[in-house]
Scaffold this motif. Sequence first.
Motif, PDB file in Angstrom:
ATOM      1  N   ASP A 158      -1.158   1.298  -1.911  1.00 26.34           N
ATOM      2  CA  ASP A 158      -2.463   1.880  -2.213  1.00 26.34           C
ATOM      3  C   ASP A 158      -2.756   1.710  -3.692  1.00 26.34           C
ATOM      4  OD1 ASP A 158      -4.859   3.220  -2.086  1.00 26.34           O
ATOM      5  OD2 ASP A 158      -3.989   5.213  -1.799  1.00 26.34           O
ATOM      6  N   THR A 159      -3.306   0.579  -4.048  1.00 26.67           N
ATOM      7  CA  THR A 159      -3.597   0.294  -5.454  1.00 26.67           C
ATOM      8  C   THR A 159      -4.800  -0.624  -5.580  1.00 26.67           C
ATOM      9  OG1 THR A 159      -2.672  -0.615  -7.521  1.00 26.67           O
ATOM     10  CG2 THR A 159      -2.003  -1.678  -5.465  1.00 26.67           C
ATOM     11  N   ALA A 160      -5.578  -0.393  -6.623  1.00 27.16           N
ATOM     12  CA  ALA A 160      -6.689  -1.297  -6.908  1.00 27.16           C
ATOM     13  C   ALA A 160      -6.178  -2.608  -7.483  1.00 27.16           C
ATOM     14  CB  ALA A 160      -7.654  -0.632  -7.896  1.00 27.16           C
ATOM     15  N   GLY A 161      -4.922  -2.598  -7.936  1.00 22.25           N
ATOM     16  CA  GLY A 161      -4.314  -3.788  -8.519  1.00 22.25           C
ATOM     17  C   GLY A 161      -3.316  -3.389  -9.582  1.00 22.25           C
ATOM     18  N   ALA A 162      -2.541  -4.330 -10.034  1.00 21.39           N
ATOM     19  CA  ALA A 162      -1.591  -4.059 -11.115  1.00 21.39           C
ATOM     20  C   ALA A 162      -2.355  -3.744 -12.402  1.00 21.39           C
ATOM     21  CB  ALA A 162      -0.685  -5.273 -11.324  1.00 21.39           C
ATOM     22  N   PHE A 163      -1.735  -2.963 -13.283  1.00 25.98           N
ATOM     23  CA  PHE A 163      -2.379  -2.577 -14.539  1.00 25.98           C
ATOM     24  C   PHE A 163      -2.639  -3.818 -15.396  1.00 25.98           C
ATOM     25  CE2 PHE A 163      -2.099  -0.915 -18.977  1.00 25.98           C
ATOM     26  CZ  PHE A 163      -3.275  -0.182 -18.944  1.00 25.98           C
ATOM     27  N   ALA A 174       2.993 -10.616 -14.888  1.00 28.75           N
ATOM     28  CA  ALA A 174       2.945 -11.656 -13.857  1.00 28.75           C
ATOM     29  C   ALA A 174       4.344 -11.980 -13.335  1.00 28.75           C
ATOM     30  CB  ALA A 174       2.282 -12.924 -14.399  1.00 28.75           C
ATOM     31  N   GLU A 175       5.308 -12.064 -14.255  1.00 27.38           N
ATOM     32  CA  GLU A 175       6.684 -12.372 -13.855  1.00 27.38           C
ATOM     33  C   GLU A 175       7.259 -11.256 -12.993  1.00 27.38           C
ATOM     34  OE1 GLU A 175      11.106 -12.122 -14.301  1.00 27.38           O
ATOM     35  OE2 GLU A 175       9.579 -10.726 -15.061  1.00 27.38           O
ATOM     36  N   ALA A 176       6.955  -9.997 -13.346  1.00 28.84           N
ATOM     37  CA  ALA A 176       7.473  -8.863 -12.592  1.00 28.84           C
ATOM     38  C   ALA A 176       6.899  -8.839 -11.172  1.00 28.84           C
ATOM     39  CB  ALA A 176       7.144  -7.559 -13.314  1.00 28.84           C
ATOM     40  N   ILE A 177       5.608  -9.149 -11.044  1.00 30.61           N
ATOM     41  CA  ILE A 177       4.970  -9.198  -9.726  1.00 30.61           C
ATOM     42  C   ILE A 177       5.592 -10.315  -8.889  1.00 30.61           C
ATOM     43  CG2 ILE A 177       2.812  -9.779  -8.542  1.00 30.61           C
ATOM     44  CD1 ILE A 177       1.351  -8.270 -10.801  1.00 30.61           C
ATOM     45  N   ALA A 178       5.786 -11.471  -9.500  1.00 34.75           N
ATOM     46  CA  ALA A 178       6.384 -12.601  -8.784  1.00 34.75           C
ATOM     47  C   ALA A 178       7.804 -12.278  -8.334  1.00 34.75           C
ATOM     48  CB  ALA A 178       6.382 -13.844  -9.667  1.00 34.75           C
ATOM     49  N   GLY A 202      -2.279  -9.067  -6.366  1.00 36.71           N
ATOM     50  CA  GLY A 202      -0.831  -9.189  -6.474  1.00 36.71           C
ATOM     51  C   GLY A 202      -0.155  -7.850  -6.646  1.00 36.71           C
ATOM     52  N   GLY A 203      -0.884  -6.873  -7.166  1.00 29.00           N
ATOM     53  CA  GLY A 203      -0.332  -5.535  -7.320  1.00 29.00           C
ATOM     54  C   GLY A 203       0.062  -4.931  -5.990  1.00 29.00           C
ATOM     55  N   ALA A 204      -0.609  -5.360  -4.919  1.00 26.89           N
ATOM     56  CA  ALA A 204      -0.272  -4.899  -3.569  1.00 26.89           C
ATOM     57  C   ALA A 204       0.766  -5.799  -2.930  1.00 26.89           C
ATOM     58  CB  ALA A 204      -1.538  -4.862  -2.716  1.00 26.89           C
ATOM     59  N   VAL A 205       0.563  -7.100  -3.004  1.00 22.95           N
ATOM     60  CA  VAL A 205       1.472  -8.061  -2.359  1.00 22.95           C
ATOM     61  C   VAL A 205       2.900  -7.904  -2.872  1.00 22.95           C
ATOM     62  CG1 VAL A 205       1.996 -10.518  -2.063  1.00 22.95           C
ATOM     63  CG2 VAL A 205      -0.359  -9.725  -1.921  1.00 22.95           C
ATOM     64  N   ALA A 206       3.054  -7.493  -4.123  1.00 26.13           N
ATOM     65  CA  ALA A 206       4.376  -7.369  -4.731  1.00 26.13           C
ATOM     66  C   ALA A 206       5.309  -6.447  -3.963  1.00 26.13           C
ATOM     67  CB  ALA A 206       4.253  -6.894  -6.176  1.00 26.13           C
ATOM     68  N   ILE A 207       4.750  -5.479  -3.224  1.00 26.22           N
ATOM     69  CA  ILE A 207       5.615  -4.626  -2.395  1.00 26.22           C
ATOM     70  C   ILE A 207       5.155  -4.662  -0.929  1.00 26.22           C
ATOM     71  CG2 ILE A 207       6.281  -3.122  -4.297  1.00 26.22           C
ATOM     72  CD1 ILE A 207       4.390  -0.975  -3.104  1.00 26.22           C
ATOM     73  N   ALA A 208       4.432  -5.733  -0.564  1.00 31.82           N
ATOM     74  CA  ALA A 208       3.912  -5.827   0.804  1.00 31.82           C
ATOM     75  C   ALA A 208       4.286  -7.129   1.508  1.00 31.82           C
ATOM     76  CB  ALA A 208       2.397  -5.668   0.803  1.00 31.82           C
ATOM     77  N   ALA A 209       5.176  -7.920   0.928  1.00 35.99           N
ATOM     78  CA  ALA A 209       5.583  -9.181   1.566  1.00 35.99           C
ATOM     79  C   ALA A 209       6.683  -8.879   2.573  1.00 35.99           C
ATOM     80  CB  ALA A 209       6.054 -10.182   0.516  1.00 35.99           C
ATOM     81  N   ALA A 210       6.285  -8.199   3.660  1.00 35.73           N
ATOM     82  CA  ALA A 210       7.230  -7.633   4.614  1.00 35.73           C
ATOM     83  C   ALA A 210       7.304  -8.408   5.920  1.00 35.73           C
ATOM     84  CB  ALA A 210       6.833  -6.186   4.892  1.00 35.73           C
ATOM     85  N   ASN A 211       8.274  -8.032   6.761  1.00 35.38           N
ATOM     86  CA  ASN A 211       8.363  -8.614   8.102  1.00 35.38           C
ATOM     87  C   ASN A 211       7.143  -8.244   8.931  1.00 35.38           C
ATOM     88  OD1 ASN A 211      11.486  -7.821   7.396  1.00 35.38           O
ATOM     89  ND2 ASN A 211      11.312  -9.791   8.436  1.00 35.38           N
ATOM     90  N   THR A 212       6.723  -6.993   8.790  1.00 34.21           N
ATOM     91  CA  THR A 212       5.541  -6.499   9.491  1.00 34.21           C
ATOM     92  C   THR A 212       4.621  -5.824   8.492  1.00 34.21           C
ATOM     93  OG1 THR A 212       6.814  -6.091  11.514  1.00 34.21           O
ATOM     94  CG2 THR A 212       4.690  -4.986  11.322  1.00 34.21           C
ATOM     95  N   SER A 222      -7.390  -7.107  -0.228  1.00 41.05           N
ATOM     96  CA  SER A 222      -8.105  -8.277  -0.754  1.00 41.05           C
ATOM     97  C   SER A 222      -7.464  -8.792  -2.028  1.00 41.05           C
ATOM     98  CB  SER A 222      -9.573  -7.928  -1.038  1.00 41.05           C
ATOM     99  OG  SER A 222      -9.661  -6.911  -2.015  1.00 41.05           O
ATOM    100  N   VAL A 223      -7.809 -10.021  -2.371  1.00 39.47           N
ATOM    101  CA  VAL A 223      -7.260 -10.662  -3.559  1.00 39.47           C
ATOM    102  C   VAL A 223      -7.917 -10.152  -4.841  1.00 39.47           C
ATOM    103  CG1 VAL A 223      -8.857 -12.629  -3.593  1.00 39.47           C
ATOM    104  CG2 VAL A 223      -6.522 -12.896  -4.471  1.00 39.47           C
ATOM    105  N   ILE A 224      -9.104  -9.554  -4.707  1.00 42.78           N
ATOM    106  CA  ILE A 224      -9.840  -9.005  -5.844  1.00 42.78           C
ATOM    107  C   ILE A 224     -10.765  -7.926  -5.307  1.00 42.78           C
ATOM    108  CG2 ILE A 224     -11.739 -10.680  -5.650  1.00 42.78           C
ATOM    109  CD1 ILE A 224     -11.914 -10.712  -8.710  1.00 42.78           C
TER     110      ILE A 224
END
Length: 315
Positions: A158-163, A174-178, A202-212, A222-224
Amino acid sequence: MISFLDFEKPIAELEARIAELRATADGSDLDIESEIGKLEKKSSGMLAATYAKLSPWQKTQVARHPQRPHFVDYLRLMFTDFVALGGDRLYGEDAAIIGGFATLGGRKVMVIGHEKGHDTATRIKHNFGMAKPEGYRKAIRLMEMASKFGLPVVTLVDTAGAFPGVEAEERGQAEAIARSTEACLALGVPMVAVIVGEGGSGGAVAIAAANTVLMLEHSVYSVISPEGASSILWRTPDKAADAATAMKVTAQDLLGLKVIDGIVSEPVGGAHRDPAATASALADAIGRELDALGRRKPAELIRQREERFLAIGSL
């Protein structure tokens, strides 16, 4: 008291009328329960009809509702035995991401999520859910710990994006998100991610690249942000509603595009109207996914996760 959104104005007016009638009847001999009952039935019908046909922009507003349940609420309603773990062991603590050991329906898990805060003080403390590099590095540390102890990982996004601040960029945002995204993909234990409000970039994907990957019914991913896309495409944020429609940000759109794997229903009128029911449905959905994934071996989990994300966009 429920805060009403702009598109809920007719419902708000009806609810105000019901409250007025109740106040009038209180302590008097007037019997207006029948009239109140009719108005309540009408209000419920209007609410159901309104939420059955929300536009993408209206869903975005619901996802951002100030009373929508956040990570700390789900932690209280869904999990027990929570033990918070802080710090990234490199720089410091980031309250925008909270995580630790917990129990969900009898299962020991590692739970991680964004926390936005509910009032001015907590929103400032948690930086409105916008994590800095140390937040993502903490998430990496906790995921690696979960893998070491064979615990499944559950993330609530639940984030609008990374700070986007200068200090975050200086510390390697960027490196931390990757690295966090990489850590998700490399986990040898089951991982289930749920978009419970906003899933921003990426602020969301960073902890959402899951199996499900699941989404609550009225969350967005969304991406933006729609306002950001509008500012780029039309040079004004005023076209955010058009951008939200074009970007396919809703759970229903993303399920059709196979970006997510399932939708968890919310109570009529959104999760903020009944957080306990929302948490119960969410706990059941996560439990079912963990049971299914728990039968897979580590190599199979990693391969399935890789194939899942490589397949996105190949329709």
